[in-house]
Design a protein around this motif. Structure first.
Motif, PDB file in Angstrom:
ATOM      1  N   LEU B 272       0.846  -1.201   0.000  1.00 13.41           N
ATOM      2  CA  LEU B 272       0.000   0.000   0.000  1.00 13.41           C
ATOM      3  C   LEU B 272       0.882   1.252   0.000  1.00 13.41           C
ATOM      4  O   LEU B 272       0.598   2.243  -0.672  1.00 13.41           O
ATOM      5  CB  LEU B 272      -0.905  -0.015   1.239  1.00 13.41           C
ATOM      6  N   GLY B 273       1.991   1.177   0.735  1.00  6.15           N
ATOM      7  CA  GLY B 273       2.905   2.311   0.818  1.00  6.15           C
ATOM      8  C   GLY B 273       3.585   2.610  -0.507  1.00  6.15           C
ATOM      9  O   GLY B 273       4.071   3.716  -0.735  1.00  6.15           O
ATOM     10  N   GLU B 274       3.617   1.603  -1.403  1.00  5.69           N
ATOM     11  CA  GLU B 274       4.266   1.798  -2.702  1.00  5.69           C
ATOM     12  C   GLU B 274       3.326   2.368  -3.751  1.00  5.69           C
ATOM     13  O   GLU B 274       3.755   2.710  -4.860  1.00  5.69           O
ATOM     14  CB  GLU B 274       4.833   0.450  -3.198  1.00  5.69           C
ATOM     15  N   CYS B 275       2.049   2.474  -3.409  1.00  7.41           N
ATOM     16  CA  CYS B 275       1.094   3.034  -4.377  1.00  7.41           C
ATOM     17  C   CYS B 275       1.423   4.501  -4.623  1.00  7.41           C
ATOM     18  O   CYS B 275       1.847   5.222  -3.722  1.00  7.41           O
ATOM     19  CB  CYS B 275      -0.334   2.949  -3.836  1.00  7.41           C
ATOM     20  N   SER B 276       1.203   4.926  -5.888  1.00  4.77           N
ATOM     21  CA  SER B 276       1.602   6.293  -6.249  1.00  4.77           C
ATOM     22  C   SER B 276       0.467   7.299  -6.139  1.00  4.77           C
ATOM     23  O   SER B 276       0.678   8.499  -6.300  1.00  4.77           O
ATOM     24  CB  SER B 276       2.152   6.296  -7.677  1.00  4.77           C
ATOM     25  N   SER B 277      -0.755   6.819  -5.881  1.00  4.67           N
ATOM     26  CA  SER B 277      -1.865   7.778  -5.791  1.00  4.67           C
ATOM     27  C   SER B 277      -2.918   7.276  -4.811  1.00  4.67           C
ATOM     28  O   SER B 277      -2.946   6.089  -4.467  1.00  4.67           O
ATOM     29  CB  SER B 277      -2.518   7.979  -7.161  1.00  4.67           C
ATOM     30  N   ALA B 278      -3.774   8.193  -4.388  1.00  2.49           N
ATOM     31  CA  ALA B 278      -4.860   7.846  -3.468  1.00  2.49           C
ATOM     32  C   ALA B 278      -5.793   6.843  -4.134  1.00  2.49           C
ATOM     33  O   ALA B 278      -6.221   5.868  -3.510  1.00  2.49           O
ATOM     34  CB  ALA B 278      -5.630   9.101  -3.067  1.00  2.49           C
ATOM     35  N   ASP B 279      -6.066   7.049  -5.430  1.00  2.21           N
ATOM     36  CA  ASP B 279      -6.986   6.152  -6.147  1.00  2.21           C
ATOM     37  C   ASP B 279      -6.444   4.735  -6.173  1.00  2.21           C
ATOM     38  O   ASP B 279      -7.193   3.758  -6.020  1.00  2.21           O
ATOM     39  CB  ASP B 279      -7.189   6.653  -7.587  1.00  2.21           C
ATOM     40  N   GLU B 280      -5.141   4.652  -6.348  1.00  7.72           N
ATOM     41  CA  GLU B 280      -4.521   3.331  -6.394  1.00  7.72           C
ATOM     42  C   GLU B 280      -4.654   2.624  -5.047  1.00  7.72           C
ATOM     43  O   GLU B 280      -4.936   1.422  -4.974  1.00  7.72           O
ATOM     44  CB  GLU B 280      -3.035   3.495  -6.732  1.00  7.72           C
ATOM     45  N   LYS B 281      -4.470   3.392  -3.968  1.00  8.35           N
ATOM     46  CA  LYS B 281      -4.603   2.825  -2.617  1.00  8.35           C
ATOM     47  C   LYS B 281      -6.033   2.354  -2.386  1.00  8.35           C
ATOM     48  O   LYS B 281      -6.258   1.242  -1.872  1.00  8.35           O
ATOM     49  CB  LYS B 281      -4.234   3.874  -1.556  1.00  8.35           C
ATOM     50  N   VAL B 282      -6.985   3.199  -2.777  1.00 10.31           N
ATOM     51  CA  VAL B 282      -8.398   2.862  -2.565  1.00 10.31           C
ATOM     52  C   VAL B 282      -8.750   1.594  -3.323  1.00 10.31           C
ATOM     53  O   VAL B 282      -9.400   0.685  -2.794  1.00 10.31           O
ATOM     54  CB  VAL B 282      -9.296   4.041  -3.002  1.00 10.31           C
ATOM     55  N   ALA B 283      -8.308   1.509  -4.560  1.00  5.55           N
ATOM     56  CA  ALA B 283      -8.620   0.336  -5.396  1.00  5.55           C
ATOM     57  C   ALA B 283      -8.029  -0.923  -4.769  1.00  5.55           C
ATOM     58  O   ALA B 283      -8.674  -1.982  -4.702  1.00  5.55           O
ATOM     59  CB  ALA B 283      -8.071   0.547  -6.801  1.00  5.55           C
ATOM     60  N   MET B 284      -6.805  -0.802  -4.280  1.00  6.53           N
ATOM     61  CA  MET B 284      -6.130  -1.957  -3.676  1.00  6.53           C
ATOM     62  C   MET B 284      -6.848  -2.400  -2.397  1.00  6.53           C
ATOM     63  O   MET B 284      -6.996  -3.609  -2.138  1.00  6.53           O
ATOM     64  CB  MET B 284      -4.690  -1.559  -3.351  1.00  6.53           C
ATOM     65  N   MET B 285      -7.318  -1.443  -1.645  1.00  9.24           N
ATOM     66  CA  MET B 285      -8.022  -1.782  -0.395  1.00  9.24           C
ATOM     67  C   MET B 285      -9.327  -2.507  -0.701  1.00  9.24           C
ATOM     68  O   MET B 285      -9.642  -3.529  -0.064  1.00  9.24           O
ATOM     69  CB  MET B 285      -8.288  -0.502   0.423  1.00  9.24           C
ATOM     70  N   HIS B 286     -10.060  -2.024  -1.706  1.00  4.21           N
ATOM     71  CA  HIS B 286     -11.329  -2.672  -2.049  1.00  4.21           C
ATOM     72  C   HIS B 286     -11.110  -4.064  -2.604  1.00  4.21           C
ATOM     73  O   HIS B 286     -11.916  -4.978  -2.397  1.00  4.21           O
ATOM     74  CB  HIS B 286     -12.116  -1.818  -3.053  1.00  4.21           C
TER      75      HIS B 286
END
Lengths: 164, 373
Positions: B272-286
């Protein structure tokens, strides 16, 4: 605390202002323009009336001296139109000062002089009705920066020193 | 017979807290404790001081100001002088000081006093912050957060000492505060500190239950929490039985879902820390999180920053937001970690930005849902 007595022009201050304006003749005479005592009085009254109309208050001598020295050496000002032009310039100054509150007096007078000479070619109507409005509009919308101001008559002391 | 006995007595009722100096001058003239000559001299000095302050305000660059500005500068001068004169043992002594010192001296002594009081207000604010209660009430959280602290950034004692540039929405208990400027802030903080200390005797759940029994939508209301709680305190110091922690049994109990094993969770956090954007984090969490507890653990892991919280909350359903809302009201703030405090505060701010109807819907839902852990 009663503001009214504090902000109304005091008779003693007016007399002082008239004397101060009249004293400017010593320096403006070299440019061929002087004010008579009655013309000086009219200018002080114009200042007072305009301040009241524009809802402003001024302490001390105000901008009269700065305006006189700022315009006395303009190529478009002669003894014939000197007093009247100054009166109109004072009205224009206080009107646009309210629009450009942040701008120092010295800078505003400099810009008025620049527009009066270079753009309006001595036309007070054009300065009042067109060019000053454009300047305010440009500042408000960050359209363009003003060109450099030019050297003025009120730098007389510096010029006299350098000529000595 | 002393000269004072031939003159009137200052009526305290005629002295105004928020206009002290002018009202003291009026009383001084009415009672003849100040002669007409003294009064004229003071007014002349005030004019000179106003001219000086106007010049300082414009940094000497403008000879004229709008009347409103001059009026405000004058009010500020009066505020500064007034705050100093209030220190006198009596109004009569204040009038004596007025006769002995110039208004300029009084003004600058007032400025010194104001600056000291701002320092005291800053110290008191730390105590207010440390004693804050955990609540869903937006006005309380906003005021105790950015509201009061904005005062210290924006207050200008010299040119507008009489103003109170603070976003204070939360209604403090007791009678309205009559003063202005730094005096207002000091009084507000003093009362808020007392209220916080009183409410700290009870748990967050008890306070929440009291407020829910008052109004289920209390989060949006401009209502004083202390007054509601104080009304329900019994002689022995306990709260009335009607305010039991569990006021409402949830209608829907949801399964938590499949939780990640510890090692898998650690890997997830690293990715999660390696994601480059908020959208990427959100998508990964879902995509990867299937348990409500895991969602909360991610929020508390320190892996999200600033606007990323908003992006996460905005991606959730109302029912999911309702479950998160329950999480924000379960534990005493003092026992929370910094990360726990951070996401809960971010969540409260997020809710505040929602449409009132949506927010109310989520609040009502939070009473009806729970997670079986």
């Amino acid at each position: 605390m009663d503001m009214e007595f504090m902000l109304a022009p005091v008779e003693a201050n007016k007399k002082q202002s008239i004397a101060q304006i009249f004293a400017c003749n010593n320096k403006t005479a070299q440019f061929g323009v002087v004010l008579s005592p009655s013309e000086a009085q009219v200018l002080v009254e114009t200042r007072s009336d305009t301040l009241q109309k524009m809802g402003r208050v001024e302490f001390g001598g105000g901008i009269l001296e700065m305006m006189i020295f700022g315009f006395c050496d303009s190529p478009y000002i002669s003894q014939d139109n000197y007093a009247q032009t100054l009166g109109e310039l004072i009205e224009i100054f206080y009107y646009y000062k309210s629009e450009l509150e942040w701008m120092p007096d010295e800078e505003l007078i400099g810009k008025m002089r620049k527009l009066f000479d270079k753009t309006c070619l001595g036309s007070i109507e054009k300065l009042r009705n067109s060019e000053m409005e454009k300047m305010v509009h440009n500042y408000r919308y960050g359209i363009s920066s003003e060109p450099d101001t030019i050297s003025y008559g009120w730098n007389i002391d510096e010029e006299e020193e350098s000529n000595e | 017979m002393s000269s004072l006995q031939t003159k009137g007595t200052v009526l305290r009722a005629n002295l105004l807290e928020n206009d002290y100096f002018p009202s003291l001058l009026r009383e001084a003239r009415r009672t003849r404790l100040l002669s007409n000559e003294n009064a004229e001299h003071i007014q002349g000095d005030m004019l000179a001081l106003l001219a000086e302050e106007t010049k300082r305000f414009t940094r000497g660059e403008s000879s004229s100001v709008p009347v409103e500005r001059a009026h405000s500068l004058l009010k500020s001068i009066c505020y500064s002088i007034g705050i100093f004169l209030k220190q006198a043992a009596s109004p009569e002594e204040g009038i004596a000081v007025l006769k002995e010192q110039s208004v300029r001296e009084l003004f600058w002594q007032g400025q010194t006093l104001i600056k000291k009081q701002v320092g005291i207000a800053k110290l008191m604010y730390r105590q207010v912050w440390a004693s804050r209660i955990e609540t869903r009430n937006m006005a309380y959280n906003d005021t105790i957060g950015a509201g009061i602290s904005s005062f210290f950034k924006q207050y200008e004692p010299e040119f507008s000492g009489h103003e109170t540039p603070a976003m204070i929405d939360y209604p403090i208990g007791g009678s309205p505060i009559e003063t202005e400027g730094v005096e207002y802030i000091l009084e507000y903080e003093k009362r808020l500190l007392e209220e916080n200390r009183f409410c700290k005797q009870f748990t967050a759940e008890e306070i929440h239950a009291v407020m829910m029994s008052f109004d289920v939508g209390y989060a949006d209301l401009l209502e004083n929490i202390y007054e509601q709680v104080a009304k329900r305190v019994l002689p022995d110091g306990r709260l009335e039985d009607v305010v039991l922690p569990e006021v409402h049994s949830p209608k829907f109990i949801l399964d938590d879902g499949q939780r990640m094993a510890d090692e898998e969770f650690r890997d997830f956090i690293e990715q999660l820390g390696e994601c480059s954007s908020a959208d990427e984090k959100v998508a990964m969490m879902h995509e990867r999180l299937h348990s409500f507890t895991d969602w909360v653990d991610v929020l508390e892991s320190g892996s999200l920053y600033g606007g990323e919280f908003d992006a996460v909350f905005a991606s959730l359903e109302k029912s999911e937001l309702a479950l998160l809302l329950k999480e924000t009201i379960t534990v005493d703030m003092e026992r929370l970690t910094e990360y726990e405090k951070e996401w809960k505060m971010e969540f409260i701010f997020f809710l505040k930005e929602l449409e009132p109807e949506t927010r109310r819907e989520i609040e009502l839902l939070s009473n009806d849902v729970a997670v079986k852990k």
